[in-house]
Design a protein around this motif. Structure first.
Motif, short mmCIF file in Angstrom:
data_model
loop_
_atom_site.label_atom_id
_atom_site.label_comp_id
_atom_site.label_asym_id
_atom_site.label_seq_id
_atom_site.Cartn_x
_atom_site.Cartn_y
_atom_site.Cartn_z
N LEU A 8 -7.38 7.46 2.90
CA LEU A 8 -8.20 8.18 1.30
C LEU A 8 -8.86 9.02 1.94
CD1 LEU A 8 -10.46 4.68 3.15
CD2 LEU A 8 -9.47 5.33 0.89
N GLY A 46 0.87 -1.13 0.02
CA GLY A 46 -0.10 -0.06 0.19
C GLY A 46 0.55 1.01 0.40
N TRP A 89 -6.16 4.98 -4.38
CA TRP A 89 -7.86 4.36 -3.83
C TRP A 89 -7.13 2.77 -3.84
CZ3 TRP A 89 -11.42 6.54 -1.54
CH2 TRP A 89 -12.11 7.88 -2.10
N VAL A 90 -6.67 2.53 -4.66
CA VAL A 90 -5.89 0.68 -4.14
C VAL A 90 -4.91 0.70 -2.52
CG1 VAL A 90 -5.06 -0.91 -5.14
CG2 VAL A 90 -6.74 0.38 -6.58
N GLY A 107 -3.56 4.95 6.13
CA GLY A 107 -4.77 4.12 5.50
C GLY A 107 -5.84 5.39 5.20
N VAL A 108 -6.33 5.23 6.47
CA VAL A 108 -8.04 6.75 6.26
C VAL A 108 -7.10 7.61 5.92
CG1 VAL A 108 -8.97 8.04 8.19
CG2 VAL A 108 -8.14 4.84 8.26
N ALA A 138 -4.58 2.71 -0.65
CA ALA A 138 -4.96 3.28 0.53
C ALA A 138 -5.99 2.41 1.25
CB ALA A 138 -5.21 4.48 0.78
N TRP A 139 -6.74 1.22 0.09
CA TRP A 139 -7.20 0.28 0.90
C TRP A 139 -6.11 -0.24 1.77
CZ3 TRP A 139 -11.68 0.96 3.28
CH2 TRP A 139 -12.61 1.79 2.97
N VAL A 140 -5.57 -0.90 0.66
CA VAL A 140 -4.06 -2.26 1.25
C VAL A 140 -3.73 -1.62 2.38
CG1 VAL A 140 -1.81 -3.00 0.55
CG2 VAL A 140 -4.14 -2.95 -1.06
N GLN A 141 -3.83 -0.82 2.97
CA GLN A 141 -3.04 -0.29 3.62
C GLN A 141 -3.56 -0.30 4.97
OE1 GLN A 141 -2.12 4.49 3.72
NE2 GLN A 141 0.11 3.82 2.88
N VAL A 142 -5.15 -0.05 4.98
CA VAL A 142 -5.67 -0.07 5.86
C VAL A 142 -6.07 -1.08 6.24
CG1 VAL A 142 -8.41 -0.30 6.51
CG2 VAL A 142 -7.21 2.15 5.43
N LEU A 143 -6.01 -2.31 5.01
CA LEU A 143 -6.67 -3.67 5.69
C LEU A 143 -5.29 -4.55 6.30
CD1 LEU A 143 -8.21 -4.95 2.02
CD2 LEU A 143 -9.19 -4.52 3.90
#
Length: 228
Positions: free
Chosen positions: A140, A17, A187-188, A136-137, A190-195
Protein backbone atom coordinates in the motif's frame (compact mmCIF):
# COMPACT_ATOMS: atom_id res chain seq x y z
CA UNK A 1 -9.22 -31.01 12.71
CA UNK A 2 -10.02 -27.87 14.73
CA UNK A 3 -8.87 -25.01 12.50
CA UNK A 4 -10.59 -21.67 13.19
CA UNK A 5 -12.51 -20.10 10.33
CA UNK A 6 -10.41 -16.92 10.59
CA UNK A 7 -7.21 -18.87 9.90
CA UNK A 8 -8.80 -20.61 6.92
CA UNK A 9 -9.92 -17.22 5.59
CA UNK A 10 -6.42 -15.83 6.03
CA UNK A 11 -4.70 -18.70 4.25
CA UNK A 12 -7.07 -18.20 1.29
CA UNK A 13 -6.79 -14.41 1.12
CA UNK A 14 -3.00 -14.23 1.49
CA UNK A 15 -2.08 -16.16 -1.70
CA UNK A 16 -4.81 -14.32 -3.61
CA UNK A 17 -3.33 -10.98 -2.59
CA UNK A 18 0.16 -12.20 -3.46
CA UNK A 19 -0.92 -13.17 -6.97
CA UNK A 20 -2.63 -9.82 -7.55
CA UNK A 21 0.36 -7.78 -6.34
CA UNK A 22 2.77 -9.92 -8.36
CA UNK A 23 0.61 -9.45 -11.47
CA UNK A 24 0.63 -5.70 -10.92
CA UNK A 25 4.40 -5.67 -10.40
CA UNK A 26 5.29 -7.40 -13.67
CA UNK A 27 2.83 -5.63 -15.98
CA UNK A 28 3.64 -2.23 -17.57
CA UNK A 29 0.32 -0.56 -16.87
CA UNK A 30 0.70 1.42 -13.66
CA UNK A 31 -0.09 4.58 -15.60
CA UNK A 32 -1.09 5.31 -19.16
CA UNK A 33 -1.59 8.28 -21.43
CA UNK A 34 -2.05 9.28 -25.03
CA UNK A 35 -0.72 11.97 -27.33
CA UNK A 36 -1.74 13.06 -30.82
CA UNK A 37 0.81 13.75 -33.52
CA UNK A 38 -0.70 15.97 -36.18
CA UNK A 39 0.58 16.03 -39.75
CA UNK A 40 3.21 13.33 -39.39
CA UNK A 41 4.87 12.77 -42.75
CA UNK A 42 3.64 13.84 -46.17
CA UNK A 43 1.33 11.97 -48.41
CA UNK A 44 1.69 11.77 -52.22
CA UNK A 45 1.53 15.21 -53.84
CA UNK A 46 2.62 17.05 -50.70
CA UNK A 47 -0.69 16.62 -48.88
CA UNK A 48 -0.64 16.63 -45.14
CA UNK A 49 -0.28 13.23 -43.50
CA UNK A 50 -2.82 11.70 -41.13
CA UNK A 51 -2.74 12.17 -37.37
CA UNK A 52 -1.31 9.44 -35.18
CA UNK A 53 -2.59 8.61 -31.72
CA UNK A 54 0.23 7.29 -29.52
CA UNK A 55 -0.59 5.26 -26.41
CA UNK A 56 2.03 5.24 -23.66
CA UNK A 57 2.02 2.97 -20.60
CA UNK A 58 4.52 2.63 -17.77
CA UNK A 59 5.12 0.00 -15.12
CA UNK A 60 7.76 -0.41 -12.47
CA UNK A 61 10.20 -2.24 -14.72
CA UNK A 62 8.87 -1.84 -18.26
CA UNK A 63 7.34 0.83 -20.50
CA UNK A 64 5.43 0.45 -23.75
CA UNK A 65 4.46 2.68 -26.66
CA UNK A 66 1.83 1.79 -29.25
CA UNK A 67 0.25 3.44 -32.26
CA UNK A 68 -3.52 3.27 -31.79
CA UNK A 69 -5.52 1.04 -34.15
CA UNK A 70 -2.40 -0.76 -35.32
CA UNK A 71 -0.13 -3.62 -34.33
CA UNK A 72 2.89 -1.33 -34.03
CA UNK A 73 3.98 -1.71 -30.40
CA UNK A 74 7.32 -1.39 -28.68
CA UNK A 75 8.24 -2.23 -25.07
CA UNK A 76 11.55 -1.63 -23.29
CA UNK A 77 12.99 -1.69 -19.76
CA UNK A 78 12.44 1.56 -17.91
CA UNK A 79 15.25 4.04 -18.46
CA UNK A 80 16.18 7.69 -18.25
CA UNK A 81 14.63 10.11 -15.73
CA UNK A 82 11.81 7.68 -14.98
CA UNK A 83 14.21 4.91 -13.95
CA UNK A 84 16.37 7.29 -11.91
CA UNK A 85 13.43 8.86 -10.10
CA UNK A 86 13.79 8.16 -6.37
CA UNK A 87 10.04 7.63 -6.01
CA UNK A 88 10.01 4.93 -8.68
CA UNK A 89 12.98 3.22 -7.03
CA UNK A 90 11.22 3.43 -3.66
CA UNK A 91 8.09 1.85 -5.14
CA UNK A 92 10.18 -0.94 -6.68
CA UNK A 93 11.89 -1.72 -3.38
CA UNK A 94 8.66 -1.64 -1.40
CA UNK A 95 6.88 -3.95 -3.84
CA UNK A 96 9.74 -6.47 -3.80
CA UNK A 97 9.78 -6.38 0.01
CA UNK A 98 6.02 -6.83 0.05
CA UNK A 99 6.20 -9.91 -2.17
CA UNK A 100 9.00 -11.44 -0.09
CA UNK A 101 7.26 -10.87 3.25
CA UNK A 102 3.92 -12.14 1.97
CA UNK A 103 5.52 -15.28 0.53
CA UNK A 104 7.39 -15.97 3.78
CA UNK A 105 4.21 -15.35 5.76
CA UNK A 106 2.23 -17.80 3.64
CA UNK A 107 4.86 -20.49 4.23
CA UNK A 108 4.76 -19.90 8.00
CA UNK A 109 0.97 -19.85 8.03
CA UNK A 110 0.82 -23.11 6.08
CA UNK A 111 3.13 -24.75 8.61
CA UNK A 112 1.10 -23.32 11.47
CA UNK A 113 -2.21 -24.58 10.16
CA UNK A 114 -0.95 -28.18 10.17
CA UNK A 115 -3.93 -29.51 8.23
CA UNK A 116 -2.62 -33.05 8.76
CA UNK A 117 -3.10 -32.86 12.56
CA UNK A 118 -5.96 -32.13 14.93
CA UNK A 119 -4.76 -28.79 16.33
CA UNK A 120 -2.87 -25.99 14.53
CA UNK A 121 0.27 -24.23 15.74
CA UNK A 122 -1.44 -20.97 16.50
CA UNK A 123 1.65 -18.91 17.29
CA UNK A 124 3.36 -19.94 14.06
CA UNK A 125 0.25 -19.18 12.00
CA UNK A 126 -0.12 -15.84 13.79
CA UNK A 127 3.50 -14.94 13.04
CA UNK A 128 2.84 -15.76 9.39
CA UNK A 129 -0.20 -13.50 9.45
CA UNK A 130 1.92 -10.68 10.85
CA UNK A 131 4.34 -11.00 7.93
CA UNK A 132 1.48 -11.10 5.41
CA UNK A 133 -0.14 -8.01 6.90
CA UNK A 134 3.20 -6.18 6.95
CA UNK A 135 3.73 -7.12 3.30
CA UNK A 136 0.33 -5.68 2.46
CA UNK A 137 1.16 -2.43 4.26
CA UNK A 138 4.42 -2.11 2.30
CA UNK A 139 2.50 -2.71 -0.93
CA UNK A 140 0.00 0.00 0.00
CA UNK A 141 2.89 2.37 0.74
CA UNK A 142 4.41 1.72 -2.70
CA UNK A 143 1.08 2.24 -4.43
CA UNK A 144 0.41 5.40 -2.46
CA UNK A 145 3.77 6.93 -3.38
CA UNK A 146 3.33 6.09 -7.05
CA UNK A 147 -0.27 7.29 -7.23
CA UNK A 148 0.43 10.55 -5.40
CA UNK A 149 3.33 11.45 -7.73
CA UNK A 150 1.96 9.82 -10.87
CA UNK A 151 1.96 12.99 -12.96
CA UNK A 152 5.41 14.07 -11.80
CA UNK A 153 7.42 10.95 -12.61
CA UNK A 154 9.77 11.55 -15.57
CA UNK A 155 8.68 10.51 -19.04
CA UNK A 156 11.00 10.33 -22.03
CA UNK A 157 8.51 10.33 -24.86
CA UNK A 158 10.69 11.95 -27.49
CA UNK A 159 13.53 9.46 -27.20
CA UNK A 160 11.21 6.50 -27.67
CA UNK A 161 9.61 7.90 -30.80
CA UNK A 162 12.76 7.14 -32.78
CA UNK A 163 12.01 3.44 -32.44
CA UNK A 164 9.05 3.89 -34.76
CA UNK A 165 10.00 4.04 -38.44
CA UNK A 166 8.75 6.93 -40.55
CA UNK A 167 7.97 9.35 -37.71
CA UNK A 168 9.47 12.81 -38.15
CA UNK A 169 8.84 14.60 -34.86
CA UNK A 170 9.89 18.20 -34.38
CA UNK A 171 7.69 19.03 -31.44
CA UNK A 172 7.11 17.10 -28.23
CA UNK A 173 3.38 16.38 -27.88
CA UNK A 174 1.61 16.83 -24.58
CA UNK A 175 0.95 13.59 -22.70
CA UNK A 176 -1.86 13.30 -20.20
CA UNK A 177 -1.24 10.50 -17.71
CA UNK A 178 -3.78 8.66 -15.59
CA UNK A 179 -3.82 5.50 -13.41
CA UNK A 180 -3.99 2.24 -15.35
CA UNK A 181 -5.19 -1.29 -14.72
CA UNK A 182 -2.10 -2.69 -13.00
CA UNK A 183 -2.32 0.00 -10.36
CA UNK A 184 -5.85 -1.07 -9.47
CA UNK A 185 -4.76 -4.72 -9.35
CA UNK A 186 -2.07 -3.68 -6.91
CA UNK A 187 -4.47 -1.77 -4.65
CA UNK A 188 -6.89 -4.69 -4.48
CA UNK A 189 -4.09 -7.21 -3.91
CA UNK A 190 -2.44 -5.18 -1.14
CA UNK A 191 -5.74 -4.76 0.73
CA UNK A 192 -6.48 -8.48 0.37
CA UNK A 193 -3.05 -9.19 1.85
CA UNK A 194 -3.79 -6.96 4.83
CA UNK A 195 -7.17 -8.61 5.41
CA UNK A 196 -5.64 -12.09 5.10
CA UNK A 197 -2.85 -11.19 7.51
CA UNK A 198 -5.28 -9.76 10.07
CA UNK A 199 -7.42 -12.91 9.82
CA UNK A 200 -4.34 -15.06 10.49
CA UNK A 201 -3.40 -12.86 13.44
CA UNK A 202 -6.47 -14.15 15.24
CA UNK A 203 -4.53 -17.40 15.52
CA UNK A 204 -2.70 -15.91 18.51
CA UNK A 205 -5.96 -16.03 20.47
CA UNK A 206 -7.14 -19.44 21.59
CA UNK A 207 -10.92 -19.64 20.92
CA UNK A 208 -13.45 -21.09 23.35
CA UNK A 209 -14.33 -24.33 21.64
CA UNK A 210 -16.44 -26.82 23.64
CA UNK A 211 -15.71 -29.63 21.18
CA UNK A 212 -11.92 -29.12 21.28
CA UNK A 213 -9.93 -31.39 23.61
CA UNK A 214 -8.93 -29.63 26.85
CA UNK A 215 -5.35 -29.67 28.08
CA UNK A 216 -6.25 -30.91 31.59
CA UNK A 217 -8.34 -33.78 30.23
CA UNK A 218 -5.54 -34.73 27.88
CA UNK A 219 -2.96 -34.76 30.70
CA UNK A 220 -5.20 -36.89 32.92
CA UNK A 221 -5.78 -39.32 30.08
CA UNK A 222 -2.05 -39.65 29.51
CA UNK A 223 -1.33 -40.15 33.23
CA UNK A 224 -3.99 -42.81 33.68
CA UNK A 225 -2.64 -46.33 33.64
CA UNK A 226 -4.60 -49.53 33.37
CA UNK A 227 -3.42 -52.46 35.52
CA UNK A 228 -4.54 -56.03 34.91
Amino acid sequence: MHTPASMVTGIVFAPLGLVLVFTAAITPQWREGQARLGGVGRAVGGAKGAELLLLRSDGLWESCLQVAHSELRECWPVSGPYQRDARVRAAQGLVLSSLFLCGAGIILASIGLRCWTETPLRNVAGAGGLLVALGGVLGLAALGIYTHHLQELGVELASTMSEFQGLNIHKLPSLTLRPAGSLYFGWVGAWVQVLGGVALLFGFRRPQCPSCPKRADTERAEAYEVSY
